[in-house]
Design a protein around this motif. Sequence first.
Motif, PDB file in Angstrom:
ATOM      1  N   VAL A  75      -3.834  -4.698  -2.577  1.00 29.72           N
ATOM      2  CA  VAL A  75      -3.216  -3.618  -1.422  1.00 29.72           C
ATOM      3  C   VAL A  75      -2.702  -4.775  -0.418  1.00 29.72           C
ATOM      4  CG1 VAL A  75      -3.170  -2.001   0.455  1.00 29.72           C
ATOM      5  CG2 VAL A  75      -4.296  -1.673  -2.062  1.00 29.72           C
ATOM      6  N   ILE A 104       1.641  -2.181  -7.163  1.00 28.89           N
ATOM      7  CA  ILE A 104       0.409  -2.964  -6.557  1.00 28.89           C
ATOM      8  C   ILE A 104      -0.445  -3.615  -7.588  1.00 28.89           C
ATOM      9  CG2 ILE A 104      -1.490  -2.888  -4.842  1.00 28.89           C
ATOM     10  CD1 ILE A 104       0.314  -0.806  -3.600  1.00 28.89           C
ATOM     11  N   LEU A 143      -2.648   3.127   5.443  1.00 30.96           N
ATOM     12  CA  LEU A 143      -2.256   2.870   3.940  1.00 30.96           C
ATOM     13  C   LEU A 143      -0.829   3.790   3.765  1.00 30.96           C
ATOM     14  CD1 LEU A 143      -2.671   1.755   0.950  1.00 30.96           C
ATOM     15  CD2 LEU A 143      -4.107   3.442   0.736  1.00 30.96           C
ATOM     16  N   LEU A 158      -5.677   4.942  -5.734  1.00 33.53           N
ATOM     17  CA  LEU A 158      -4.942   4.888  -4.581  1.00 33.53           C
ATOM     18  C   LEU A 158      -4.620   6.495  -3.928  1.00 33.53           C
ATOM     19  CD1 LEU A 158      -2.840   3.450  -2.926  1.00 33.53           C
ATOM     20  CD2 LEU A 158      -0.818   3.981  -4.604  1.00 33.53           C
ATOM     21  N   ASP A 218      -9.326  -4.040  -5.800  1.00 35.15           N
ATOM     22  CA  ASP A 218      -8.348  -2.964  -5.429  1.00 35.15           C
ATOM     23  C   ASP A 218      -7.648  -3.275  -3.986  1.00 35.15           C
ATOM     24  OD1 ASP A 218      -7.955  -2.164  -8.147  1.00 35.15           O
ATOM     25  OD2 ASP A 218      -9.567  -0.566  -7.709  1.00 35.15           O
ATOM     26  N   SER A 232       3.538   3.187  -6.466  1.00 34.96           N
ATOM     27  CA  SER A 232       3.120   2.088  -5.712  1.00 34.96           C
ATOM     28  C   SER A 232       1.742   1.572  -6.330  1.00 34.96           C
ATOM     29  CB  SER A 232       2.635   2.652  -4.569  1.00 34.96           C
ATOM     30  OG  SER A 232       3.592   3.108  -3.769  1.00 34.96           O
TER      31      SER A 232
END
Length: 188
Positions: free
Chosen positions: A66, A37, A19, A44, A62, A33
């Motif tokens: 991603v 996203i 990640l 995150l 979620d 991000s």
Amino acid sequence: MSQMTSEPDSRRQTFMQNLNQLLEVARMNRKESAETIGVPYKWLRRMVSTGLVRSDERNLADLQKVTTFFAVPELDDLWRPHLVCWLVESDSGEAFWDKFEKNLFSIWSELEQALRAIDQQLLRTLRWHCRERSVSDDAIAFHPSSDVVSDEEKVQQILASDKADHFKDFINVYYEAITSSIEQSKTA
């Protein structure tokens, strides 16, 4: 017993590394991000710092966002060791490559420059270390051949020498300090 406890830790670590590398490729901070996203910033931030062992009902939506944003083919790929390398090298990563090609070239260019600087500094440091210890090129078995053209090749020849063992510990400490400094400057 240690193997049973290390597998979840290993998966968690792999997820975190993947990640973090994906976010680095996107060239956005965590807040940007998360917004781009479409996931909560706190989620995150937690995923990047503590990782995740596996998906479940609470995080599935979620995680799918991603994978969609980064063009990761399968959800389980988020736990694949060296995901970004795999995406770049495999046919499965074609959509990832198409989306992030410009960023990847930029990152590689920066890494090349940093490695060139490290190689040059390492060679200067080796030469200084040799002068300080009154060590000749013979002592480290460094005899440049006519086909040696770059500092990188000189460093490789020095390190390949069987007489250079006493320098390797010194070099490793120096290398770790330089790479740590580079990492710190990236996060600043």
